[in-house]
Design an enzyme around this catalytic site. Sequence first.
Site, PDB file in Angstrom:
ATOM      1  N   THR A   1       0.866  -1.188   0.000  1.00  0.00           N
ATOM      2  CA  THR A   1       0.000   0.000   0.000  1.00  0.00           C
ATOM      3  C   THR A   1       0.903   1.239   0.000  1.00  0.00           C
ATOM      4  O   THR A   1       1.296   1.696  -1.067  1.00  0.00           O
ATOM      5  CB  THR A   1      -0.982   0.003   1.188  1.00  0.00           C
ATOM      6  OG1 THR A   1      -0.260  -0.192   2.395  1.00  0.00           O
ATOM      7  CG2 THR A   1      -2.028  -1.077   1.038  1.00  0.00           C
TER       8      THR A   1
ATOM      9  N   LYS B   1       3.875  -6.924   3.734  1.00  0.00           N
ATOM     10  CA  LYS B   1       3.606  -5.513   3.462  1.00  0.00           C
ATOM     11  C   LYS B   1       3.292  -4.831   4.789  1.00  0.00           C
ATOM     12  O   LYS B   1       2.904  -5.475   5.765  1.00  0.00           O
ATOM     13  CB  LYS B   1       2.475  -5.331   2.471  1.00  0.00           C
ATOM     14  CG  LYS B   1       1.120  -5.752   2.915  1.00  0.00           C
ATOM     15  CD  LYS B   1       0.276  -4.799   3.712  1.00  0.00           C
ATOM     16  CE  LYS B   1       0.383  -3.374   3.316  1.00  0.00           C
ATOM     17  NZ  LYS B   1      -0.588  -2.572   4.157  1.00  0.00           N
TER      18      LYS B   1
ATOM     19  N   THR C   1      -2.780  -2.405   7.670  1.00  0.00           N
ATOM     20  CA  THR C   1      -2.330  -3.717   7.940  1.00  0.00           C
ATOM     21  C   THR C   1      -0.907  -4.102   7.732  1.00  0.00           C
ATOM     22  O   THR C   1      -0.250  -3.692   6.812  1.00  0.00           O
ATOM     23  CB  THR C   1      -3.132  -4.710   7.128  1.00  0.00           C
ATOM     24  OG1 THR C   1      -4.451  -4.470   7.362  1.00  0.00           O
ATOM     25  CG2 THR C   1      -2.735  -6.096   7.428  1.00  0.00           C
TER      26      THR C   1
ATOM     27  N   GLU D   1       6.926   4.765   7.125  1.00  0.00           N
ATOM     28  CA  GLU D   1       7.159   6.053   6.476  1.00  0.00           C
ATOM     29  C   GLU D   1       7.486   7.093   7.514  1.00  0.00           C
ATOM     30  O   GLU D   1       6.955   7.104   8.608  1.00  0.00           O
ATOM     31  CB  GLU D   1       5.960   6.464   5.614  1.00  0.00           C
ATOM     32  CG  GLU D   1       6.015   5.753   4.272  1.00  0.00           C
ATOM     33  CD  GLU D   1       5.004   6.292   3.282  1.00  0.00           C
ATOM     34  OE1 GLU D   1       4.906   7.518   3.155  1.00  0.00           O
ATOM     35  OE2 GLU D   1       4.337   5.475   2.631  1.00  0.00           O
TER      36      GLU D   1
ATOM     37  N   ASN E   1       0.139  10.779   8.260  1.00  0.00           N
ATOM     38  CA  ASN E   1      -1.091  10.325   8.894  1.00  0.00           C
ATOM     39  C   ASN E   1      -2.130  11.423   9.051  1.00  0.00           C
ATOM     40  O   ASN E   1      -3.298  11.142   9.236  1.00  0.00           O
ATOM     41  CB  ASN E   1      -0.771   9.673  10.239  1.00  0.00           C
ATOM     42  CG  ASN E   1      -0.222   8.290  10.023  1.00  0.00           C
ATOM     43  OD1 ASN E   1      -0.937   7.396   9.611  1.00  0.00           O
ATOM     44  ND2 ASN E   1       1.074   8.125  10.253  1.00  0.00           N
TER      45      ASN E   1
ATOM     46  N   SER F   1      -9.063   9.481   3.482  1.00  0.00           N
ATOM     47  CA  SER F   1      -9.623   8.141   3.336  1.00  0.00           C
ATOM     48  C   SER F   1     -10.544   8.072   2.147  1.00  0.00           C
ATOM     49  O   SER F   1     -11.425   8.639   1.887  1.00  0.00           O
ATOM     50  CB  SER F   1     -10.342   7.726   4.600  1.00  0.00           C
ATOM     51  OG  SER F   1     -11.058   8.778   5.166  1.00  0.00           O
TER      52      SER F   1
END
EC number: 2.3.1.35
Lengths: 401, 401
Positions: free
Chosen positions: B150, B176, B187, B273, B396, B401
Amino acid sequence: MKSSRGGITAPIGFVAAGLHCGIKKPPGLDLALVLSERPGPIAGVFTTNQVTAAPVTVDRAHLAGRIGRVLLVNSGCANVCTGPHGMRAAQEMVRLAADRFHIPPRQVFIGSTGVIGKPLAIERIRAGFPRLVVRLRRGGGEEAARAIMTTDTHVKQTAFRQKIGGAVITIGGMAKGSGMIHPNMATMLAYLSTDAAIAQPALQRALRKAVDESFNCISVDGDTSTNDTVLCLANGMAGNRTIQAGSTAFRAFERLLRAACENLAHQVCRDGEGVTKFVEIVVTGARHEQDARRIAQTIATSCLVKTALFGEDANWGRVMAAVGRAGAALKPERISLAFSGVPIYRRGMGLGAAAERRVARIFRRKEFRIEVDVGLGTGSSRMWTTDLSYEYVRINASYRS
Amino acid sequence: MKSSRGGITAPIGFVAAGLHCGIKKPPGLDLALVLSERPGPIAGVFTTNQVTAAPVTVDRAHLAGRIGRVLLVNSGCANVCTGPHGMRAAQEMVRLAADRFHIPPRQVFIGSTGVIGKPLAIERIRAGFPRLVVRLRRGGGEEAARAIMTTDTHVKQTAFRQKIGGAVITIGGMAKGSGMIHPNMATMLAYLSTDAAIAQPALQRALRKAVDESFNCISVDGDTSTNDTVLCLANGMAGNRTIQAGSTAFRAFERLLRAACENLAHQVCRDGEGVTKFVEIVVTGARHEQDARRIAQTIATSCLVKTALFGEDANWGRVMAAVGRAGAALKPERISLAFSGVPIYRRGMGLGAAAERRVARIFRRKEFRIEVDVGLGTGSSRMWTTDLSYEYVRINASYRS
């Protein structure tokens, strides 16, 4: 119940002062003194952190005597992880006040807040103390509140007043702390004073409950400090009939004390550096109160929820993920989630794009509510949290110990 | 034990493929397929989050059959909080593979990772699936690993090889996840393949232990996702004598599997990240292992420790405060704290300015160790953590979304 002006010296019979003695860089006030005209029952609640500052160890021991009269607090140094030197410095703070006011050392309570691991410059406190004593006055509450600040951007004071047991009772208070955001500048400290006549066990019980429902319900980053202290000293000068636990007067006093604590706690939370949002979390319908609290706490301390608050990203999935990992009894298909009254998740699924647009508007407010209904029982809980911003990272990454 | 090239298709008898079917924006690969030439025992470990994705519910049920042959995983959508539609979509993923390969549906395991609360576009998976099947090949491991990413910046693969029970056994894997940094892009997923012949209970036991000592020991922000899944499929084609729990061969297999899991876990952690530091936390001398783990975990997830790592601020007081609130048995005067071998705190106090300067140099490294010796017993634990950077907040807060 009436909110009133002033702080720690608002009740009858309290004087206070603050000055710069040299622990912080000038001209920062770094030493605060509060004196009650008469000794009286004192209650205390301390950090659960096992790495404990010397002043906390001293206060815990003095609390066994149940009577207090003087508070002496320095900022700029936390006096923790400082070994035997730190304990000797703490004991000298006690002796300075006890000798000057001719009272038993056990009636002196002390506090320290600031950098961890740095020796406390007790010689500067010793040198400054006589000047502090002569500054003591009825109007000195704000100066004292200023002298316990570290990275706080606002002075935090509160006062509430109500007729209880035949007399007007006042509770005053002062606090410091940018949330738990700076345990290295260690600490949340709150000091409350009251002129109520109240039995010590009743005072301790009321304080424990008020702290649980106020200071223990705010979260900035989930870290608890080595110095956290809340003390409440009651000198009985209001002239009310002495309050005993369980009475109607006791319940009124409880409410008054909770109002003062909640007001200070919200001031602490809003003053978290880098904070741009103040968010109330309301959990209802949990199996029991403990489960509700677990859920509220997990949401309040989730880095992912807090960055979403900062980014005004209506990412309700992060709240659901936090609910799911809280360790509470759950049936996901029974959970409902809403933001300030706008539902977004019900019966196991999201409510779609229109609901998401409405929630996105809520997220742009400075203050709003996250509402979780677990749908299982009657347990409920409230907490307050803040966002996690660039500014939080900047302050905590660039602070040099 | 030898680390070797390749990933999920490194063991004998595995083929894989990945393609873009249209869940992500083009040209992002978003559908991965792994097929074993023969069915074999499969083991699984899943998220403890009670808000669970549909594919996790399906896999848990299929695991009761203990035999697997196919993995089908999409990225771009987590298929969680999606109600009955989500469960139907998950079941259709299973049916697609079972029908095509003429195998019992219970031998198909699925996974989903991406946004929470968005319906899964099953029609795109249905349309893309036939093209995916014809791409299956020995060299398809990397493509499959790419299709489960992702926000990952690197493909994560691993392979280890060793002679066990008379034959060379290979374990391959792909994963991942940018740590737990993106539970909304939900996830951590890890899939392992092996050509070992091994009894299913032995495989399950080895996997549980390997996960506990690898994936469960990394922390980016303390959030756990709704989709976390680790699966290991063993097709027995290496020709070794079937490994049973408790044997010498079993212990060798355990070490091999742990090496593969640890390697993937470290890749996940380093790829968080915004991560600029990779820090190992070693706790020794705790009363028991559980206490050691509590302490390691509290340090690993402390926002204050993590911002200090980012800021290269040798603020050891924050580590001590985290140790103190971990809930483990402690005597502060017995604790020793060091950074990559340089002591900074011993017998209740800091070791002064010279030690602080040495520790400050350690903090400027990209990778180092935080070493806590509790001084009470023999319990020990290791964890890996990262820093908390501006970039973490940016990613974040700005993720929509």
